[in-house]
Design a protein around this motif. Structure first.
Motif, PDB file in Angstrom:
ATOM      1  N   UNK A 187       0.807  -1.221   0.000  1.00 54.55           N
ATOM      2  CA  UNK A 187       0.000   0.000   0.000  1.00 54.55           C
ATOM      3  C   UNK A 187       0.844   1.276   0.000  1.00 54.55           C
ATOM      4  N   UNK A 188       1.874   1.308   0.803  1.00 52.82           N
ATOM      5  CA  UNK A 188       2.680   2.534   0.895  1.00 52.82           C
ATOM      6  C   UNK A 188       3.699   2.641  -0.244  1.00 52.82           C
ATOM      7  N   UNK A 189       4.383   1.562  -0.490  1.00 51.66           N
ATOM      8  CA  UNK A 189       5.379   1.477  -1.569  1.00 51.66           C
ATOM      9  C   UNK A 189       6.454   2.554  -1.445  1.00 51.66           C
ATOM     10  N   UNK A 190       6.851   2.828  -0.234  1.00 52.87           N
ATOM     11  CA  UNK A 190       7.913   3.809  -0.030  1.00 52.87           C
ATOM     12  C   UNK A 190       7.697   4.613   1.237  1.00 52.87           C
ATOM     13  N   UNK A 191       8.753   5.247   1.727  1.00 50.08           N
ATOM     14  CA  UNK A 191       8.692   5.992   2.979  1.00 50.08           C
ATOM     15  C   UNK A 191       7.973   7.326   2.823  1.00 50.08           C
ATOM     16  N   UNK A 192       7.976   7.886   1.629  1.00 49.15           N
ATOM     17  CA  UNK A 192       7.428   9.236   1.437  1.00 49.15           C
ATOM     18  C   UNK A 192       5.904   9.266   1.483  1.00 49.15           C
ATOM     19  N   UNK A 229     -13.155   6.397   3.890  1.00 50.22           N
ATOM     20  CA  UNK A 229     -12.784   7.760   3.541  1.00 50.22           C
ATOM     21  C   UNK A 229     -11.485   8.231   4.146  1.00 50.22           C
ATOM     22  N   UNK A 230     -10.613   7.302   4.533  1.00 49.40           N
ATOM     23  CA  UNK A 230      -9.357   7.692   5.155  1.00 49.40           C
ATOM     24  C   UNK A 230      -8.205   7.680   4.159  1.00 49.40           C
ATOM     25  N   UNK A 231      -8.457   8.153   2.970  1.00 45.68           N
ATOM     26  CA  UNK A 231      -7.379   8.241   1.989  1.00 45.68           C
ATOM     27  C   UNK A 231      -6.412   9.364   2.338  1.00 45.68           C
ATOM     28  N   UNK A 232      -6.824  10.286   3.202  1.00 46.49           N
ATOM     29  CA  UNK A 232      -5.951  11.385   3.582  1.00 46.49           C
ATOM     30  C   UNK A 232      -4.779  10.921   4.432  1.00 46.49           C
ATOM     31  N   UNK A 233      -4.822   9.648   4.889  1.00 46.19           N
ATOM     32  CA  UNK A 233      -3.715   9.141   5.694  1.00 46.19           C
ATOM     33  C   UNK A 233      -2.453   8.992   4.859  1.00 46.19           C
ATOM     34  N   UNK A 234      -2.579   8.975   3.548  1.00 43.87           N
ATOM     35  CA  UNK A 234      -1.434   8.882   2.656  1.00 43.87           C
ATOM     36  C   UNK A 234      -1.049  10.285   2.186  1.00 43.87           C
TER      37      UNK A 234
END
Length: 516
Positions: free
Chosen positions: A421-426, A507-512
């Protein structure tokens, strides 16, 4: 939102790192009031606040004052990632690793090669998650148990923190007893075991309370003396080791906190490599030596059986130096004395990380400095270690049985979250780590964690419980412990679709910070 790592606890003028000297040299600005309130760090009148006075005293003696807040870039140092190697090597280059290895022949009745191969392959696998987590320290400046908030959310992550607190206290107890058994043998049984536990524990507490800087200084050099002593022990013990054959019949089988002051541009591969090598080489070599010492129980020479019955692991180690004259016996006592303090290197990490973990339980607990929580934890583990001082094997096996079954689901979820899901630290919004409104609900992570842990319990094969699945796979009455294999697979398969659904419908897409 202001960077939570910039929050000042006492002084609006100077930054806090590890010593009072460095604090005087690094000017910073004070964070905004809203952020302080949000993190539970709003302090009433500085002059009258007892915790502020304690924190100023902590700075005065040169101890680290930073707690779980993010370590800002302007106080990072040019700390070499090689410190991760020496840190993990020192922490595992101790008699606790010997005690773990010698359980192979003495508790699980494994042969020499069985034990050797278990030490080799399980340490190769087991070192990977911890080494991977070590890469987050420089990149994010956050402590290990803050990271689960990015997938478990605010409240479920607290459950993991509680489990981690129990782990730290348990490991401190186990390691302290392991060192004390050697110390006890040095005194030929004249030094009470309770006193041996207390001395080892206090030595570790003193270093652990000072924090990050002194911990790394100690770990950077302590392994040298310990490794020399282990080589000497191996040399004297080798003529007596027994090549116990492989057993037949029913089958049985047996991080981040310390890189946060490294600069964020430190290559992750270097952090992983040094941490992995430090973890694997120390654990494998010392556990293999422990397995070899464990074979002495099966020696045809009755003196080893007598030594084991009277002093356990410490008795076996002491017996290796017997029969070579008074000079060698005295030298052996000196080597044992040094080795008895080898567990200090790992206990100080338990004490240090315990203080950080307690702060993560509640915003209100952030007001109390880490060093105070570490001191409280030290009192608890010392009391527990003194109480269980005569039952090292039982304490070790029972505690390891309890803690092992939740760690696999936990680490698996963190790794799937990062790589799928993250695919990286940034893509981690670091500023959201202390704001529960900007974190996911944790429905996917916590539900899968519970399922994975329950599945592990059903697949476990231990003295006090054999799960029904384990019993079906292997032969009665022990079955075969396949807990971590099935737990890893089930968690991976379940978490991916559930996490996608959680992101889509909550709706927590803002966590990324970025989108996948």
């Amino acid at each position: 939102m202001a960077d939570p790592g910039m929050i000042e606890r006492q002084s609006p003028t100077y930054n806090k790192y590890t010593t009072g000297k460095e604090m005087k040299e690094t000017p910073v600005s004070k964070a905004s009031s809203p952020t302080e309130v949000e993190l539970g760090m709003s302090y009433q009148s500085e002059s009258n606040n007892v915790w502020s006075k304690i924190s100023r005293w902590i700075n005065l003696i040169g101890a680290e004052e930073y707690g779980v807040e993010q370590i800002p870039e302007d106080v990072r140092t040019d700390q070499n990632p090689r410190d991760l190697f020496t840190f993990f090597f020192s922490a595992n280059c101790g008699t606790a690793s010997i005690a773990l290895g010698y359980l192979g022949p003495t508790l699980f009745y494994l042969g020499w090669w069985d034990s050797f191969l278990c030490c080799l392959f399980f340490n190769l696998i087991g070192a990977i998650p911890a080494a991977w987590l070590a890469t987050f320290g420089p990149k994010m400046g956050l402590r290990t148990m803050i990271l689960p908030r990015f997938c478990f959310g605010w409240w479920p992550a607290k459950v993991l923190v509680l489990l981690n607190c129990l782990n730290q206290i348990g490991w401190a107890m186990v390691n302290c007893i392991a060192g004390a058994t050697i110390f006890y043998d040095v005194g030929d049984g004249k030094l009470p075991m309770a006193v041996a536990v207390l001395i080892i524990g206090l030595a570790a507490v003193i270093v652990g309370l000072f924090g990050y800087h002194l911990v790394h200084v100690y770990e950077r050099w302590s392994w040298i003396a310990m490794l020399i002593c282990f080589c000497i022990l191996a040399g004297f013990g080798a003529p007596h080791f027994v090549n116990v054959p492989m057993g037949k019949g029913p089958r049985r089988n047996l991080s981040t906190d310390y890189g946060v002051y490294m600069r964020s541009d430190t290559p992750p591969w270097k952090c992983f490599l040094y941490a992995f090598l430090g973890l694997f080489t120390s654990q494998f070599l010392i556990e293999a030596l422990g397995a070899a010492i464990g074979t002495l129980v099966f020696s045809s020479n009755p003196v080893f059986t007598a030594a084991y019955n009277s002093g356990g692991l410490g008795g076996l180690i002491g017996q290796c130096f017997q029969g070579h004259g008074a000079g060698v016996t005295g030298f052996g006592k000196f080597v044992q004395l040094i080795l008895s303090f080898s567990t200090v290197a790992v206990i100080i990490t338990n004490i240090y990380s315990l203080g950080l973990s307690i702060q993560m339980m509640s915003k209100k607990l952030l007001i109390i400095p880490r060093v105070v929580w570490s001191l409280i934890g030290a009192v608890i583990f010392l009391a527990a270690a003194i109480g269980g001082r005569n039952n090292l094997e039982a304490v070790m096996s029972d505690f390891l049985n309890i803690c092992a079954y939740w760690l696999t689901p936990f680490c698996t979820i963190l790794m799937v979250e990062h790589f799928v899901f993250r695919r990286g630290y940034t893509t981690y919004d670091v500023s959201a780590a202390f704001d529960r409104k900007r974190l996911p609900l944790g429905i996917a992570a916590f539900s899968v964690f519970v399922i994975g842990t329950v599945l592990a319990l059903l697949c476990m094969s231990q003295t006090w419980w054999v799960g029904p699945i384990a019993l079906k796979v292997g032969n009665a009455p022990y079955g075969t412990d396949i807990s971590w294999e099935l737990s890893l697979g089930a968690v991976t398969l379940l978490y991916i679709p559930l996490r996608y659904l959680e992101r889509k419908y909550t709706g927590f897409k803002s966590e990324f910070e970025g989108d996948i």
